[in-house]
Design a protein around this motif. Structure first.
Motif, PDB file in Angstrom:
ATOM      1  N   GLU A 262      -2.464  30.510 -47.051  1.00 16.50           N
ATOM      2  CA  GLU A 262      -2.849  30.868 -48.416  1.00 16.50           C
ATOM      3  C   GLU A 262      -4.307  31.324 -48.477  1.00 16.50           C
ATOM      4  OE1 GLU A 262       0.018  28.117 -51.158  1.00 16.50           O
ATOM      5  OE2 GLU A 262      -1.467  27.109 -49.889  1.00 16.50           O
ATOM      6  N   LEU A 263      -5.150  30.712 -47.686  1.00 16.92           N
ATOM      7  CA  LEU A 263      -6.547  31.138 -47.607  1.00 16.92           C
ATOM      8  C   LEU A 263      -6.633  32.543 -47.014  1.00 16.92           C
ATOM      9  CD1 LEU A 263      -9.582  30.718 -47.828  1.00 16.92           C
ATOM     10  CD2 LEU A 263      -9.492  29.486 -45.645  1.00 16.92           C
ATOM     11  N   ASN A 264      -5.868  32.797 -45.965  1.00 13.78           N
ATOM     12  CA  ASN A 264      -5.844  34.130 -45.360  1.00 13.78           C
ATOM     13  C   ASN A 264      -5.337  35.174 -46.354  1.00 13.78           C
ATOM     14  OD1 ASN A 264      -6.847  33.156 -42.961  1.00 13.78           O
ATOM     15  ND2 ASN A 264      -4.845  32.972 -41.991  1.00 13.78           N
ATOM     16  N   GLN A 265      -4.335  34.801 -47.163  1.00 16.72           N
ATOM     17  CA  GLN A 265      -3.802  35.723 -48.168  1.00 16.72           C
ATOM     18  C   GLN A 265      -4.864  36.050 -49.217  1.00 16.72           C
ATOM     19  OE1 GLN A 265      -0.923  37.450 -48.381  1.00 16.72           O
ATOM     20  NE2 GLN A 265      -1.847  38.405 -50.170  1.00 16.72           N
ATOM     21  N   ALA A 266      -5.614  35.041 -49.641  1.00 19.78           N
ATOM     22  CA  ALA A 266      -6.677  35.269 -50.619  1.00 19.78           C
ATOM     23  C   ALA A 266      -7.752  36.188 -50.046  1.00 19.78           C
ATOM     24  CB  ALA A 266      -7.284  33.941 -51.060  1.00 19.78           C
ATOM     25  N   THR A 267      -8.071  36.017 -48.774  1.00 19.53           N
ATOM     26  CA  THR A 267      -9.063  36.867 -48.116  1.00 19.53           C
ATOM     27  C   THR A 267      -8.551  38.302 -48.013  1.00 19.53           C
ATOM     28  OG1 THR A 267      -9.873  34.977 -46.865  1.00 19.53           O
ATOM     29  CG2 THR A 267     -10.443  37.153 -46.010  1.00 19.53           C
ATOM     30  N   SER A 268      -7.278  38.461 -47.680  1.00 16.05           N
ATOM     31  CA  SER A 268      -6.678  39.796 -47.589  1.00 16.05           C
ATOM     32  C   SER A 268      -6.665  40.489 -48.948  1.00 16.05           C
ATOM     33  CB  SER A 268      -5.247  39.700 -47.056  1.00 16.05           C
ATOM     34  OG  SER A 268      -5.244  39.213 -45.746  1.00 16.05           O
ATOM     35  N   THR A 269      -6.401  39.733 -49.995  1.00 14.85           N
ATOM     36  CA  THR A 269      -6.393  40.293 -51.346  1.00 14.85           C
ATOM     37  C   THR A 269      -7.786  40.796 -51.727  1.00 14.85           C
ATOM     38  OG1 THR A 269      -4.576  38.843 -51.985  1.00 14.85           O
ATOM     39  CG2 THR A 269      -5.884  39.790 -53.769  1.00 14.85           C
ATOM     40  N   THR A 270      -8.805  40.032 -51.374  1.00 14.46           N
ATOM     41  CA  THR A 270     -10.177  40.459 -51.656  1.00 14.46           C
ATOM     42  C   THR A 270     -10.510  41.729 -50.872  1.00 14.46           C
ATOM     43  OG1 THR A 270     -10.868  38.194 -52.068  1.00 14.46           O
ATOM     44  CG2 THR A 270     -12.612  39.773 -51.606  1.00 14.46           C
ATOM     45  N   ALA A 271     -10.146  41.754 -49.605  1.00 15.92           N
ATOM     46  CA  ALA A 271     -10.415  42.935 -48.779  1.00 15.92           C
ATOM     47  C   ALA A 271      -9.691  44.167 -49.334  1.00 15.92           C
ATOM     48  CB  ALA A 271      -9.990  42.679 -47.340  1.00 15.92           C
TER      49      ALA A 271
ATOM     50  N   ALA B  74      -8.859  44.688 -52.470  1.00 19.33           N
ATOM     51  CA  ALA B  74      -9.539  45.096 -53.703  1.00 19.33           C
ATOM     52  C   ALA B  74     -10.804  45.879 -53.384  1.00 19.33           C
ATOM     53  CB  ALA B  74      -9.864  43.873 -54.558  1.00 19.33           C
ATOM     54  N   ILE B  75     -11.539  45.440 -52.384  1.00 16.72           N
ATOM     55  CA  ILE B  75     -12.769  46.138 -51.990  1.00 16.72           C
ATOM     56  C   ILE B  75     -12.448  47.537 -51.456  1.00 16.72           C
ATOM     57  CG2 ILE B  75     -14.674  46.134 -50.321  1.00 16.72           C
ATOM     58  CD1 ILE B  75     -14.641  43.027 -50.631  1.00 16.72           C
ATOM     59  N   ALA B  76     -11.361  47.652 -50.703  1.00 18.59           N
ATOM     60  CA  ALA B  76     -10.988  48.934 -50.091  1.00 18.59           C
ATOM     61  C   ALA B  76     -10.350  49.905 -51.086  1.00 18.59           C
ATOM     62  CB  ALA B  76     -10.028  48.681 -48.927  1.00 18.59           C
ATOM     63  N   ASP B  77      -9.854  49.404 -52.209  1.00 21.57           N
ATOM     64  CA  ASP B  77      -9.176  50.246 -53.198  1.00 21.57           C
ATOM     65  C   ASP B  77     -10.198  51.052 -54.002  1.00 21.57           C
ATOM     66  OD1 ASP B  77      -7.638  51.398 -55.170  1.00 21.57           O
ATOM     67  OD2 ASP B  77      -6.836  49.509 -55.944  1.00 21.57           O
ATOM     68  N   PRO B  78     -10.169  52.373 -53.883  1.00 27.77           N
ATOM     69  CA  PRO B  78     -11.144  53.168 -54.631  1.00 27.77           C
ATOM     70  C   PRO B  78     -10.930  53.109 -56.146  1.00 27.77           C
ATOM     71  CG  PRO B  78      -9.582  54.593 -53.494  1.00 27.77           C
ATOM     72  CD  PRO B  78      -9.296  53.184 -53.063  1.00 27.77           C
ATOM     73  N   ASN B  79      -9.746  52.706 -56.590  1.00 21.80           N
ATOM     74  CA  ASN B  79      -9.454  52.609 -58.022  1.00 21.80           C
ATOM     75  C   ASN B  79      -9.786  51.237 -58.599  1.00 21.80           C
ATOM     76  OD1 ASN B  79      -8.472  55.283 -58.201  1.00 21.80           O
ATOM     77  ND2 ASN B  79      -6.520  54.605 -57.351  1.00 21.80           N
ATOM     78  N   ALA B  80     -10.174  50.292 -57.757  1.00 21.47           N
ATOM     79  CA  ALA B  80     -10.489  48.942 -58.233  1.00 21.47           C
ATOM     80  C   ALA B  80     -11.831  48.949 -58.952  1.00 21.47           C
ATOM     81  CB  ALA B  80     -10.519  47.961 -57.071  1.00 21.47           C
ATOM     82  N   SER B  81     -11.863  48.250 -60.066  1.00 23.21           N
ATOM     83  CA  SER B  81     -13.122  48.138 -60.806  1.00 23.21           C
ATOM     84  C   SER B  81     -13.950  46.996 -60.224  1.00 23.21           C
ATOM     85  CB  SER B  81     -12.835  47.867 -62.281  1.00 23.21           C
ATOM     86  OG  SER B  81     -12.266  46.576 -62.429  1.00 23.21           O
ATOM     87  N   VAL B  82     -15.187  46.923 -60.643  1.00 20.27           N
ATOM     88  CA  VAL B  82     -16.049  45.824 -60.218  1.00 20.27           C
ATOM     89  C   VAL B  82     -15.430  44.503 -60.652  1.00 20.27           C
ATOM     90  CG1 VAL B  82     -18.307  44.768 -60.547  1.00 20.27           C
ATOM     91  CG2 VAL B  82     -18.125  47.230 -60.252  1.00 20.27           C
ATOM     92  N   GLN B  83     -14.814  44.495 -61.828  1.00 18.28           N
ATOM     93  CA  GLN B  83     -14.176  43.270 -62.318  1.00 18.28           C
ATOM     94  C   GLN B  83     -12.989  42.866 -61.443  1.00 18.28           C
ATOM     95  OE1 GLN B  83     -14.942  45.871 -64.307  1.00 18.28           O
ATOM     96  NE2 GLN B  83     -16.570  45.015 -65.586  1.00 18.28           N
ATOM     97  N   ASP B  84     -12.221  43.847 -60.958  1.00 23.33           N
ATOM     98  CA  ASP B  84     -11.097  43.553 -60.060  1.00 23.33           C
ATOM     99  C   ASP B  84     -11.591  42.905 -58.770  1.00 23.33           C
ATOM    100  OD1 ASP B  84      -9.274  44.720 -61.851  1.00 23.33           O
ATOM    101  OD2 ASP B  84      -9.421  46.684 -60.871  1.00 23.33           O
ATOM    102  N   ILE B  85     -12.642  43.459 -58.217  1.00 25.65           N
ATOM    103  CA  ILE B  85     -13.204  42.927 -56.970  1.00 25.65           C
ATOM    104  C   ILE B  85     -13.785  41.540 -57.207  1.00 25.65           C
ATOM    105  CG2 ILE B  85     -14.995  43.273 -55.219  1.00 25.65           C
ATOM    106  CD1 ILE B  85     -14.559  46.338 -55.701  1.00 25.65           C
TER     107      ILE B  85
END
Length: 74
Positions: free
Chosen positions: A18-27, A29-40
């Motif tokens: 679950e920790l790895n999944q949370a880290t992957s989700t953050t990564a 969001a950072i890699a998504d050019p459509n993600a807002s600062v709030q999403d990240i």
């Protein structure tokens, strides 16, 4: 074991997966050019909360400390 020695049941703590999944989700969001600062920020906050809960697992901090320390030279 007496009642005073038993560990109280608490909330379910996250697993390493679950920790790895949370880290992957953050990564992601950072890699998504459509993600807002709030999403990240939201993904990073959830990852931080998951990490904090993960560290509450008995023995996890000690285990992590042992993994980081180099072995003593023989």
């Amino acid at each position: 074991m007496s009642a005073s020695q038993r560990r109280a049941a608490g909330p379910r703590l996250p697993s390493r997966a679950e920790l790895n999944q949370a880290t992957s989700t953050t990564a992601a969001a950072i890699a998504d050019p459509n993600a807002s600062v709030q999403d990240i920020h939201r993904a990073a906050e959830l990852e931080a909360a998951t990490l904090h809960a993960y560290w509450q697992t008995p023995g996890m901090q000690a285990k992590a400390g042992l993994e980081r320390e180099p072995e003593a030279a023989a």
